[in-house]
Scaffold this active site. Structure first.
Site, PDB file in Angstrom:
ATOM      1  N   HIS A 172     -12.157 -16.529  22.339  1.00 30.99           N
ATOM      2  CA  HIS A 172     -12.196 -15.647  21.172  1.00 30.99           C
ATOM      3  C   HIS A 172     -11.575 -14.285  21.482  1.00 30.99           C
ATOM      4  CE1 HIS A 172     -15.575 -13.086  22.640  1.00 30.99           C
ATOM      5  NE2 HIS A 172     -16.036 -14.208  23.187  1.00 30.99           N
TER       6      HIS A 172
ATOM      7  N   CYS B  52     -18.608 -16.890  27.329  1.00 30.02           N
ATOM      8  CA  CYS B  52     -17.398 -17.252  26.600  1.00 30.02           C
ATOM      9  C   CYS B  52     -16.179 -16.563  27.225  1.00 30.02           C
ATOM     10  CB  CYS B  52     -17.512 -16.858  25.135  1.00 30.02           C
ATOM     11  SG  CYS B  52     -18.715 -17.859  24.220  1.00 30.02           S
TER      12      CYS B  52
END
Length: 565
Positions: A457, A476
């Site tokens: 992301h 992440c």
């Protein structure tokens, strides 16, 4: 007269008989003198057969100093060849022997360790056979040399093809277990074709990065510092440990010539100057600070770095022999993402990965969809660590952070209506941050199936990409060049679309949705693989670049597989 029997005598006789029987039953002799070179091959062949019988019945051992690692394979191979000698003829070495012996002698250039392939024993034997005319007449020495050379070569083929690390659910390459027939076939090919280098190269991975790393080994090994240095324990717990730490650190800095040898303890200014000198030697930021990063540097010797090279080469051997046509490669320690298309690097981006406490997992997957202006549902770990303590301190914590509380139906719940004191480790609600420029995921997200709830992301903290060390996320992977990655995936989907097919999105629509700050989900039709991996060094322009072992993965493997190296 004393008729008492000596209780020790019968035991001694029995022991002597057992030793004699053992010697007589031994199928391998230590000396068989052959006066004529023309008869040497025949006698050596006979002793190869006898030595293999001994090895098969004695856990690979021929004698106290020689143990064969692949006795069963050797027996099958030599039996098929009527136990003929392979590496010599009439008391002279075959040309291939020089190739194999030289390879073993310089095995470090392949990320291997010479002693794994009988180098010390072979070196002594070869020296004796080359320089001692009497030992040259001993068929046993020629047979032992032959067996160790073949055993060493099988071990080399195994390490070049399969590596020394265990396969697991993430790393499932082909040929995860090599059969006896695999080795025997390669040995027969070598015997027929005499193409030593070609056969060994054919066993190794085809990845460009693998061969680039190997190119840098010679330069590393040529300048390798093989000295053993004082280990500096860190951190310390109390003032007594602090004094011991400074003394140990001073000794270590003296070993690198960064401070003069003295029995007196240096003062803080001298210690800082020595630390700066050491940092300059190693090409790292010379700030004079003594912290975890510095201690990790000072405790990392060239011997340890070489083991990291060996581990990294073996990690390539765990990958599939053929990678997908298109894939996204994220190397966690390097903090970089790459996109490969038909063996061509099409884009590269800095990344931010999980910190050691919340490390990014290793995995294989495929991009399934992309989202503009995503929402962020906080993982349970963050709820337990941050949200719960925050709400217990201040009932306005969630509102201040811009988070919403949702029940199982997705309905909003008023945080003030709950008794937060009764929750210890978690809550029966979801905590979600709405989409927007302040969202922790930034304005773009790439999803792929995995059991860890991680994804690629954007971020609302883009300034962090300037940091050299970027292991700071909750797991992440944040991608600096997310727009280039999104455009590549969109173009690939467009190229893969059927004629006259209706495209759900394009690069233009992505730009439009971002400009208007719209939340959109795009299903990705073309399969683009994602590999999250851990490679702590790589080859660059004939040199080797090392990255921090951010999760201690290499340390674990060094201790498990290379502790005796």
């Amino acid at each position: 007269m004393d008729h008492h029997k000596n209780p020790v005598l019968p035991f001694a006789i029995i022991l002597l008989v057992m030793i004699m029987m053992s010697c007589n039953n031994s199928s391998s002799k230590e000396s068989v003198v052959v006066k004529s070179p023309e008869q040497m091959d025949k006698k050596a062949s006979e002793n190869i057969k006898a030595s293999l019988e001994q090895a098969l019945n004695n856990n690979g051992k021929i004698n106290d100093s020689i143990k064969l690692q692949f006795a069963s394979v050797l027996n099958s191979f030599y039996k098929d060849a009527d136990f003929e000698v392979l590496w010599s003829h009439k008391e002279k070495w075959e040309p291939l022997t020089d190739s194999l012996y030289g390879f073993i002698e310089h095995a470090e250039l392949e990320g291997l360790f010479p002693k794994d392939y009988h180098f010390d024993e072979l070196k002594n034997l070869k020296h004796s056979l080359d320089n001692d005319s009497l030992k040259r007449m001993n068929a046993v020495l020629w047979s032992h040399s032959d067996l160790m050379l073949t055993d060493g070569l099988i071990h080399i083929m195994k390490d070049l093809k399969h590596g020394r690390l265990q396969h697991d659910s993430v790393n499932v390459g082909s040929d995860s277990s090599l059969t006896d027939s695999f080795f025997i076939q390669r040995l027969k090919e070598l015997k027929e074709k005499k193409d030593f280098t070609g056969i060994l190269n054919s066993l190794q991975p085809k990845f460009k990065a693998y061969w680039e790393l190997k190119k840098g080994i010679k330069s590393f090994v040529d300048s390798m510092d093989r000295r053993t240095y004082t280990y500096v324990p860190y951190p310390y717990k109390n003032s007594d440990d602090s004094l011991k730490f400074v003394k140990t650190l001073q000794a270590r800095l003296q070993e690198s010539g960064c401070v003069e040898a003295t029995n007196k303890r240096v003062d803080s200014a001298q210690l800082k100057a020595a630390v700066i000198k050491f940092q300059k030697q190693k090409g790292v930021t010379a700030d004079g600070k003594i912290n975890t990063a510095f201690i990790r540097t000072i405790n990392t010797s060239d011997a340890e770095r070489f083991k990291r090279i060996a581990i990294t080469l073996d990690r390539y051997k765990l990958l599939p022999e053929k990678m997908p046509e298109r894939y996204i490669w994220v190397n966690l320690p390097s903090y970089y993402l790459q996109v490969w298309d038909n063996d061509t690097l099409v884009m590269e981006s800095k990344t931010i990965v999980g910190k050691p406490a919340t490390r990014t997992p290793l995995l294989n997957s495929y991009i399934t969809n992309m989202i503009t202006y995503p929402t962020w549902t906080l993982p349970t770990s963050i709820i337990a660590k941050d949200v719960l303590p925050g709400m217990k301190r201040n009932r306005g914590y969630l509102a201040k952070k811009g988070f919403k509380l949702l029940n199982s139906k997705g309905e909003s719940v008023d945080p003030a209506s709950l008794d937060w004191s009764k929750y210890k480790k978690g809550i029966p609600y979801r905590v979600q941050q709405g989409s927007g420029d302040d969202n922790a995921l930034g304005i773009f997200k790439f999803n792929f199936n995995n059991p860890y709830a991680v994804y690629l992301h954007d971020t609302n903290q883009r300034y962090l990409f300037k940091n050299a060390s970027r292991a700071i996320s909750h797991g992440c992977v944040r991608v600096q060049e997310w727009q280039s990655l999104a455009n590549y995936i969109a173009r690939t989907d467009s190229i893969s679309a059927k004629p006259n097919g209706q495209l759900a999105y394009t690069t233009d629509s992505i730009r439009s949705w971002i400009a208007s700050k719209k939340h959109r989900q795009m299903e990705v039709k073309s399969k683009i693989a994602v590999y999250l991996r851990y490679f702590s060094c790589e080859g660059k322009n004939g040199k080797i670049k090392f990255y921090d072992d951010i999760y201690g993965e290499d340390k674990i493997l060094r201790e498990k597989y290379f502790a005796d190296k």
